[in-house]
Design a protein around this motif. Structure first.
Motif, PDB file in Angstrom:
ATOM      1  N   MET A   6      43.777  -7.840  -7.826  1.00 37.92           N
ATOM      2  CA  MET A   6      43.530  -8.627  -9.028  1.00 37.92           C
ATOM      3  C   MET A   6      43.028  -7.730 -10.153  1.00 37.92           C
ATOM      4  N   LYS A   7      42.105  -6.824  -9.830  1.00 37.47           N
ATOM      5  CA  LYS A   7      41.596  -5.893 -10.845  1.00 37.47           C
ATOM      6  C   LYS A   7      42.734  -5.060 -11.437  1.00 37.47           C
ATOM      7  N   LEU A   8      43.613  -4.587 -10.571  1.00 40.35           N
ATOM      8  CA  LEU A   8      44.757  -3.805 -11.054  1.00 40.35           C
ATOM      9  C   LEU A   8      45.683  -4.651 -11.917  1.00 40.35           C
ATOM     10  N   LEU A   9      45.948  -5.854 -11.467  1.00 40.11           N
ATOM     11  CA  LEU A   9      46.843  -6.739 -12.206  1.00 40.11           C
ATOM     12  C   LEU A   9      46.293  -7.040 -13.597  1.00 40.11           C
ATOM     13  N   VAL A  10      44.993  -7.272 -13.700  1.00 34.50           N
ATOM     14  CA  VAL A  10      44.364  -7.537 -14.997  1.00 34.50           C
ATOM     15  C   VAL A  10      44.570  -6.345 -15.927  1.00 34.50           C
ATOM     16  N   GLN A  11      44.346  -5.138 -15.420  1.00 37.17           N
ATOM     17  CA  GLN A  11      44.515  -3.938 -16.244  1.00 37.17           C
ATOM     18  C   GLN A  11      45.978  -3.746 -16.649  1.00 37.17           C
ATOM     19  N   LEU A  12      46.894  -4.026 -15.736  1.00 41.53           N
ATOM     20  CA  LEU A  12      48.320  -3.901 -16.048  1.00 41.53           C
ATOM     21  C   LEU A  12      48.754  -4.922 -17.093  1.00 41.53           C
ATOM     22  N   ARG A  13      48.199  -6.120 -17.028  1.00 40.22           N
ATOM     23  CA  ARG A  13      48.530  -7.139 -18.031  1.00 40.22           C
ATOM     24  C   ARG A  13      47.962  -6.765 -19.397  1.00 40.22           C
ATOM     25  N   LYS A  14      46.763  -6.221 -19.403  1.00 42.26           N
ATOM     26  CA  LYS A  14      46.189  -5.749 -20.668  1.00 42.26           C
ATOM     27  C   LYS A  14      47.032  -4.612 -21.234  1.00 42.26           C
ATOM     28  N   ARG A  15      47.533  -3.771 -20.343  1.00 40.93           N
ATOM     29  CA  ARG A  15      48.401  -2.670 -20.786  1.00 40.93           C
ATOM     30  C   ARG A  15      49.674  -3.230 -21.408  1.00 40.93           C
ATOM     31  N   TYR A  16      50.225  -4.289 -20.830  1.00 44.31           N
ATOM     32  CA  TYR A  16      51.426  -4.912 -21.398  1.00 44.31           C
ATOM     33  C   TYR A  16      51.134  -5.433 -22.804  1.00 44.31           C
ATOM     34  N   THR A  17      49.978  -6.046 -22.987  1.00 49.93           N
ATOM     35  CA  THR A  17      49.605  -6.541 -24.313  1.00 49.93           C
ATOM     36  C   THR A  17      49.535  -5.395 -25.311  1.00 49.93           C
ATOM     37  N   ALA A  18      48.922  -4.292 -24.920  1.00 50.27           N
ATOM     38  CA  ALA A  18      48.833  -3.126 -25.804  1.00 50.27           C
ATOM     39  C   ALA A  18      50.218  -2.534 -26.065  1.00 50.27           C
ATOM     40  N   LEU A  19      51.073  -2.511 -25.059  1.00 51.10           N
ATOM     41  CA  LEU A  19      52.439  -2.030 -25.244  1.00 51.10           C
ATOM     42  C   LEU A  19      53.210  -2.901 -26.227  1.00 51.10           C
ATOM     43  N   THR A  20      53.034  -4.208 -26.102  1.00 50.27           N
ATOM     44  CA  THR A  20      53.713  -5.140 -26.998  1.00 50.27           C
ATOM     45  C   THR A  20      53.243  -4.939 -28.442  1.00 50.27           C
ATOM     46  N   GLU A  21      51.950  -4.778 -28.624  1.00 47.03           N
ATOM     47  CA  GLU A  21      51.420  -4.521 -29.969  1.00 47.03           C
ATOM     48  C   GLU A  21      51.980  -3.213 -30.516  1.00 47.03           C
TER      49      GLU A  21
END
Length: 124
Positions: A6-21
């Motif tokens: 879950m911790k990894l998934l949260v960080q990966l999702r945040k990374r996706y948000t930053a990638l999208t921006e």
């Protein structure tokens, strides 16, 4: 879901948000470059720095989770990064997010390369 995944998934999702921006700002930079709008380009370039820095921070977070906080999943994480097949639903969710991030990177890189090429040609 296991806490480590879950911790990894949260960080990966945040990374996706930053990638999208980053992607959105890079597209706008390309449009500003096409218009020869240096002011907008410079402003967008400065704005793009924040999500890029956030992605670097998130990469560090991911490394810390795998190396320090959850060393018991380190081998599976490395195997998944190297393309191994997920063994359970937790791993599948992580792999799905990694694939989504990769698709965004694959969209971002060609635009960034084109911008760099145009800037190099204009400096010559």
């Amino acid at each position: 879901m296991k806490e480590q995944w879950m911790k990894l998934l949260v960080q990966l999702r945040k990374r996706y948000t930053a990638l999208t921006e980053t992607y959105d700002l890079t597209v706008q930079m390309g449009e500003a470059l096409d218009r020869n709008d240096r002011t907008s380009f410079s402003m967008l370039l400065a704005m793009r720095q924040e999500p890029v820095l956030r992605m670097q921070e998130l990469e560090g977070n991911i490394r810390r989770i795998v190396e320090i906080d959850a060393p018991d999943i380190k081998a599976r994480w490395r195997a998944l990064v190297d393309g191994d097949v997920p063994q359970d639903a937790d791993e599948q969710m992580v792999v799905n997010q990694m694939q989504q991030n990769k698709r965004m990177i694959d969209r971002l890189v060609p635009i960034d390369k084109r911008i760099n090429q145009v800037l190099s040609e204009r400096k010559s």
